[in-house]
Enzyme design. Structure first.
Site, PDB file in Angstrom:
ATOM      1  N   HIS A   1      -8.354   0.772  -3.943  1.00  0.00           N
ATOM      2  CA  HIS A   1      -9.260   0.508  -2.824  1.00  0.00           C
ATOM      3  C   HIS A   1     -10.005   1.809  -2.539  1.00  0.00           C
ATOM      4  CE1 HIS A   1      -9.599  -0.570   1.769  1.00  0.00           C
ATOM      5  NE2 HIS A   1     -10.768  -0.530   1.169  1.00  0.00           N
TER       6      HIS A   1
ATOM      7  N   HIS B   1      -1.129  -1.131  -4.187  1.00  0.00           N
ATOM      8  CA  HIS B   1      -2.451  -0.887  -3.604  1.00  0.00           C
ATOM      9  C   HIS B   1      -2.581   0.615  -3.355  1.00  0.00           C
ATOM     10  CE1 HIS B   1      -5.938  -2.127  -1.089  1.00  0.00           C
ATOM     11  NE2 HIS B   1      -5.567  -1.153  -0.273  1.00  0.00           N
TER      12      HIS B   1
ATOM     13  N   ASP C   1      -6.309  -6.650   4.285  1.00  0.00           N
ATOM     14  CA  ASP C   1      -5.727  -5.312   4.244  1.00  0.00           C
ATOM     15  C   ASP C   1      -5.793  -4.685   5.631  1.00  0.00           C
ATOM     16  OD1 ASP C   1      -4.919  -2.754   3.606  1.00  0.00           O
ATOM     17  OD2 ASP C   1      -6.728  -2.230   2.475  1.00  0.00           O
TER      18      ASP C   1
ATOM     19  N   MET D   1     -11.326  -6.321   5.353  1.00  0.00           N
ATOM     20  CA  MET D   1     -10.520  -5.375   6.127  1.00  0.00           C
ATOM     21  C   MET D   1     -10.141  -6.006   7.456  1.00  0.00           C
ATOM     22  SD  MET D   1      -9.961  -2.667   4.347  1.00  0.00           S
ATOM     23  CE  MET D   1      -9.099  -1.807   5.668  1.00  0.00           C
TER      24      MET D   1
ATOM     25  N   ASP E   1      -4.961   3.538  -1.843  1.00  0.00           N
ATOM     26  CA  ASP E   1      -6.087   3.799  -0.946  1.00  0.00           C
ATOM     27  C   ASP E   1      -6.692   5.167  -1.238  1.00  0.00           C
ATOM     28  OD1 ASP E   1      -6.128   1.450   0.805  1.00  0.00           O
ATOM     29  OD2 ASP E   1      -4.129   2.111   1.420  1.00  0.00           O
TER      30      ASP E   1
ATOM     31  N   MET F   1     -12.281   3.976  -0.591  1.00  0.00           N
ATOM     32  CA  MET F   1     -12.976   4.178   0.685  1.00  0.00           C
ATOM     33  C   MET F   1     -13.714   5.494   0.545  1.00  0.00           C
ATOM     34  SD  MET F   1      -9.903   2.813   3.072  1.00  0.00           S
ATOM     35  CE  MET F   1      -8.805   2.907   1.679  1.00  0.00           C
TER      36      MET F   1
ATOM     37  N   MET G   1      -9.360   7.822  -0.405  1.00  0.00           N
ATOM     38  CA  MET G   1     -10.231   8.176   0.732  1.00  0.00           C
ATOM     39  C   MET G   1     -10.807   9.571   0.508  1.00  0.00           C
ATOM     40  SD  MET G   1      -7.948   6.877   3.928  1.00  0.00           S
ATOM     41  CE  MET G   1      -6.912   5.416   3.863  1.00  0.00           C
TER      42      MET G   1
ATOM     43  N   SER H   1       0.851  -1.196   0.000  1.00  0.00           N
ATOM     44  CA  SER H   1       0.000   0.000   0.000  1.00  0.00           C
ATOM     45  C   SER H   1       0.881   1.238   0.000  1.00  0.00           C
ATOM     46  CB  SER H   1      -0.893   0.006   1.234  1.00  0.00           C
ATOM     47  OG  SER H   1      -1.457   1.298   1.379  1.00  0.00           O
TER      48      SER H   1
HETATM   49  C1  DX5 Z   1      -6.348   1.352   5.613  1.00  0.00           C
HETATM   50  C2  DX5 Z   1      -5.880   1.021   4.231  1.00  0.00           C
HETATM   51  C3  DX5 Z   1      -4.733   0.093   4.147  1.00  0.00           C
HETATM   52  C4  DX5 Z   1      -3.478   0.613   4.798  1.00  0.00           C
HETATM   53  C5  DX5 Z   1      -2.695  -0.533   5.299  1.00  0.00           C
HETATM   54  O1  DX5 Z   1      -7.565   2.006   5.532  1.00  0.00           O
HETATM   55  O2  DX5 Z   1      -6.950   0.428   3.483  1.00  0.00           O
HETATM   56  O3  DX5 Z   1      -4.472  -0.271   2.798  1.00  0.00           O
HETATM   57  O4  DX5 Z   1      -2.662   1.340   3.930  1.00  0.00           O
HETATM   58  O5  DX5 Z   1      -1.597  -0.057   5.991  1.00  0.00           O
HETATM   59  P1  DX5 Z   1      -0.802  -0.967   7.043  1.00  0.00           P
HETATM   60  O6  DX5 Z   1      -0.265  -2.137   6.279  1.00  0.00           O
HETATM   61  O7  DX5 Z   1       0.237  -0.050   7.552  1.00  0.00           O
HETATM   62  O8  DX5 Z   1      -1.806  -1.396   8.072  1.00  0.00           O
HETATM   63 ZN    ZN Z   2      -6.485  -0.439   1.490  1.00  0.00          ZN
END
Ligand code: DX5
Ligand code: ZN
Length: 222
Positions: A65, A32, A174, A136, A34, A67, A36, A9
């Protein structure tokens, strides 16, 4: 299990140097990303123009991903960028099956994500329409959180479902995935592992190889 995928990620990467950071994870299966929106989760990251640029410079495919609220409206636009996969949250979607079809029509694999508190039963009937299920293992929103082992029964249910249906669906975990926790997730049935801080904290190529090895050792032959 030879089928392990490791998707670092980039939430844990240096935000001032994405091109260089993507270059450090060339041995990963995908990056990956994220996305948001500060509504579905209390954090704000990448928008469409940013993802479009990452897609142009990344040596590995992008695994998005989302969110975000209202993925029905926004997810198809992300799929059009030529990314490998687009995963949206079941909790945020109005018409998940229609949306999955739209993503596939645009050339992306369709993924559905569940927050830790969302039970497997809520997706079971719809799962055949998806290419990947993201379970998750932390509350979405931030990197660097603690892995939640209490989500493992849900992963086992998903793996059982895939076996029963002869499904090729990928099962992704994840959040909090590291050398300490990846074995537990692999054993419970995950085949795709997202890791942010665990990969970027050290030397990414070494961490990716280590995680891949541990997942292969603990995984059953899905
Ligand atoms: C959290 C994200 C993850 C995050 C994981 O909302 O969806 O992808 O980046 O990070 P680590 O591996 O540090 O938990
Ligand atoms: Zn993620």
């Amino acid at each position: 299990m030879t089928n392990v995928r490791i998707n670092p990620s980039i939430l844990a990467a240096d935000f001032a140097n994405f091109e260089r950071e993507l270059g450090r994870i060339g041995t990963a299966d995908a990056a990956h990303v994220d996305v948001m929106d500060n509504h579905f989760v209390p954090n704000l990251t990448f928008g469409q123009p940013m993802v479009e640029r990452l897609q142009q410079v990344s040596p590995v495919p992008l695994d998005l991903h989302l969110m975000i609220e209202d993925p029905d409206r926004w997810a198809p636009g992300f799929a059009e960028m030529g990314v490998f996969s687009v995963t949206f949250h079941l909790e945020a979607a109005t018409a998940p099956v229609t949306l999955a079809r739209q993503l596939r029509e645009r050339g992306a694999r369709a993924g559905i994500a569940l927050r830790p508190g969302t039970p497997f039963a809520q997706i079971e009937e719809l799962l055949e329409h998806f290419d990947q299920l993201l379970i998750m293992t932390v509350e979405p929103g931030f990197g660097g959180q603690r892995f939640m082992p209490e989500t493992m029964p849900k992963l086992r249910l998903a793996r059982e479902w895939a076996r029963r249906h002869g499904s090729e669906i990928r099962l992704q975990v994840d959040g909090g995935v590291s050398a300490d926790t990846i074995g537990m997730a692999a054993e419970a049935g995950a085949d795709t592992f997202v890791a942010g801080s665990a990969v970027f904290r050290g030397e990414p190529a070494e961490e990716i190889a280590r995680l891949r090895e541990l997942a292969s050792q603990h995984g059953c032959t899905h």
